[in-house]
Design an enzyme around this catalytic site. Structure first.
Site, short mmCIF file in Angstrom:
data_model
loop_
_atom_site.label_atom_id
_atom_site.label_comp_id
_atom_site.label_asym_id
_atom_site.label_seq_id
_atom_site.Cartn_x
_atom_site.Cartn_y
_atom_site.Cartn_z
NE ARG A 214 -3.82 0.74 1.95
CZ ARG A 214 -5.04 0.85 2.50
NH1 ARG A 214 -5.22 1.61 3.55
NH2 ARG A 214 -6.07 0.20 1.99
CG HIS B 153 -8.44 0.25 -2.82
ND1 HIS B 153 -7.69 -0.85 -2.44
CD2 HIS B 153 -9.09 0.67 -1.70
CE1 HIS B 153 -7.90 -1.09 -1.15
NE2 HIS B 153 -8.73 -0.19 -0.69
CD GLN C 248 -12.95 -1.59 -0.60
OE1 GLN C 248 -12.12 -1.55 0.30
NE2 GLN C 248 -14.19 -2.02 -0.41
CG ASP D 138 -13.45 6.36 -1.21
OD1 ASP D 138 -13.43 6.31 0.04
OD2 ASP D 138 -12.42 6.24 -1.91
CB CYS E 110 -13.99 1.37 0.09
SG CYS E 110 -13.47 3.09 0.10
NE ARG F 184 -10.24 -5.17 0.60
CZ ARG F 184 -9.47 -4.15 1.03
NH1 ARG F 184 -10.05 -3.06 1.51
NH2 ARG F 184 -8.16 -4.18 0.91
N1 NVA Z 1 -9.87 6.67 -1.60
C1 NVA Z 1 -9.52 6.30 -0.26
C2 NVA Z 1 -9.77 4.85 -0.05
C3 NVA Z 1 -9.50 4.36 1.34
C4 NVA Z 1 -9.70 2.90 1.50
C5 NVA Z 1 -8.07 6.64 0.01
O1 NVA Z 1 -7.25 6.45 -0.89
O2 NVA Z 1 -7.77 7.12 1.10
N1 CP Z 2 -11.17 0.02 2.54
C1 CP Z 2 -9.89 -0.04 2.96
O1 CP Z 2 -8.96 -0.31 2.17
O2 CP Z 2 -9.73 0.19 4.27
P1 CP Z 2 -8.34 0.41 5.03
O3 CP Z 2 -7.79 1.71 4.54
O4 CP Z 2 -8.69 0.44 6.49
O5 CP Z 2 -7.42 -0.71 4.69
#
Ligand code: NVA
Ligand code: CP
Length: 313
Positions: free
Chosen positions: A113, A140, A143, A232, A272, A300
């Site tokens: 990540r 993502h 997700q 989101d 998400c 997930r």
């Molecule tokens: N779009 C959000 C998704 C979090 C799971 C982010 O990148 O923070």
């Molecule tokens: N939806 C998701 O990826 O959550 P986290 O950021 O908590 O991993």
């Protein structure tokens, strides 16, 4: 599809984008995820990945992604090592290529990540073990694959449903666009001007799907008769400094009761998580009867176990 050749001449498959899997492969993943979900609910654990180790490389915070991958590996008989950038300093302490090659000597797979998508691509290209994208600024994929699985579980047909994505044209939105190239659902991308998804991903998806993607500027219009209302956060991780400006840009884009009423009575409300209640979604809607946000979170785990079995077995 990202294929990285290992030093030993072995071909390794990574999962950085939904486009890395064919429609058939995704359908197979859903069958496997459903099986793993049943098994774990019946108390059966497996040893399919016994002795295998997954490195979890995190440059951003996480609840769902970290815990679901870690628990997923345990439930499959393997284990996971959590690494933050404090330890490895990818790109600063040492080059991406060296990190990829060293990690590949220790572990059987890498979940990453991070911010810049090219870092995930670099790990996959330079390493000799599968790399799984656990979120980048661009995509993502884990997700949205889990979300598609949740939609199927809730009786939606991926080839005929209508998805209203209302909010920011971010990594999740980009992954929905990629998913639309694998199934025939209608995708209404409802974003304010200036907050559009990646033009490259959007253009490619529009070209490949011949009419199933619509750019809509009005949230109520986007939700009309939709099977899924998805949203989101407006300011993603790393964009915290833009939060106030984003709030102004997204005025009128909150998923509230009025939006849900415009959708089909059996619509699913998806997010998400984590959610900013009162911004992109109201408390009433996220806690309401159409919301499946905790099913998405649970799935997930099951869907990623299917991905791990496919790539690491
Ligand atoms: N779009 C959000 C998704 C979090 C799971 C982010 O990148 O923070
Ligand atoms: N939806 C998701 O990826 O959550 P986290 O950021 O908590 O991993």
């Amino acid at each position: 599809m990202v294929i990285a050749s290992s030093g030993s001449g072995r071909s390794v498959r990574s999962f950085l984008s939904i486009r890395d899997f064919t429609r058939t492969e995704i359908q197979e993943l859903f069958i496997l995820a459903a099986k793993k979900k049943r098994e774990v609910r019946e108390g059966q654990l497996s040893t399919d990945l016994a002795g295998k180790v997954l490195a979890l490389v995190f440059h951003k915070p996480s609840l769902r992604t970290r815990v679901s991958f870690e628990v997923g590996m345990l439930q499959l008989g393997g284990s996971a090592v959590y690494i933050t950038d404090k330890e490895i300093g990818i790109g600063q302490r040492e080059p991406v290529a060296d990190v990829a090659r060293v990690l590949s000597r220790y572990v059987d797979g890498i979940m990453v990540r991070t911010f810049d998508h090219s870092l995930a691509v670099g790990l996959a290209a330079e390493g000799s073990v599968p790399v799984i994208n656990g979120l980048t600024d661009l995509l993502h994929p884990c997700q949205v694959l889990s979300d598609l699985f949740t939609a199927v579980e809730n009786g939606k047909d991926l080839d005929s449903m209508c998805v209203a994505y209302i909010g920011d044209g971010n990594n999740v939105c980009n992954s929905w666009l990629n998913a639309s190239t694998r199934f025939r659902f209608t995708l209404r991308v409802c974003v304010p001007e200036g907050q559009e998804p990646s033009s490259e991903i959007m253009e490619a998806a529009v070209k490949e799907t011949e009419g199933s993607i619509q750019l809509v500027r009005n949230a109520l219009e986007a939700a009309q008769g939709a099977d899924i209302v998805y949203t989101d956060v407006w300011a993603s991780m790393g964009q915290e400094k833009d939060a106030e400006a984003k709030k102004r840009a997204f005025a009128g884009f909150t998923v509230d009761a009025r939006i849900v009423e415009a959708a089909r009575p059996d619509c699913l409300v998806m997010h998400c998580l984590p959610a900013h209640r009162g911004e992109e979604i109201t408390d009433e809607v996220i806690e309401g009867p159409r919301s499946v946000v905790f099913d998405e979170a649970e799935n997930r785990l099951h869907l990623q176990k299917a991905i791990l079995l496919k790539l690491l077995s």
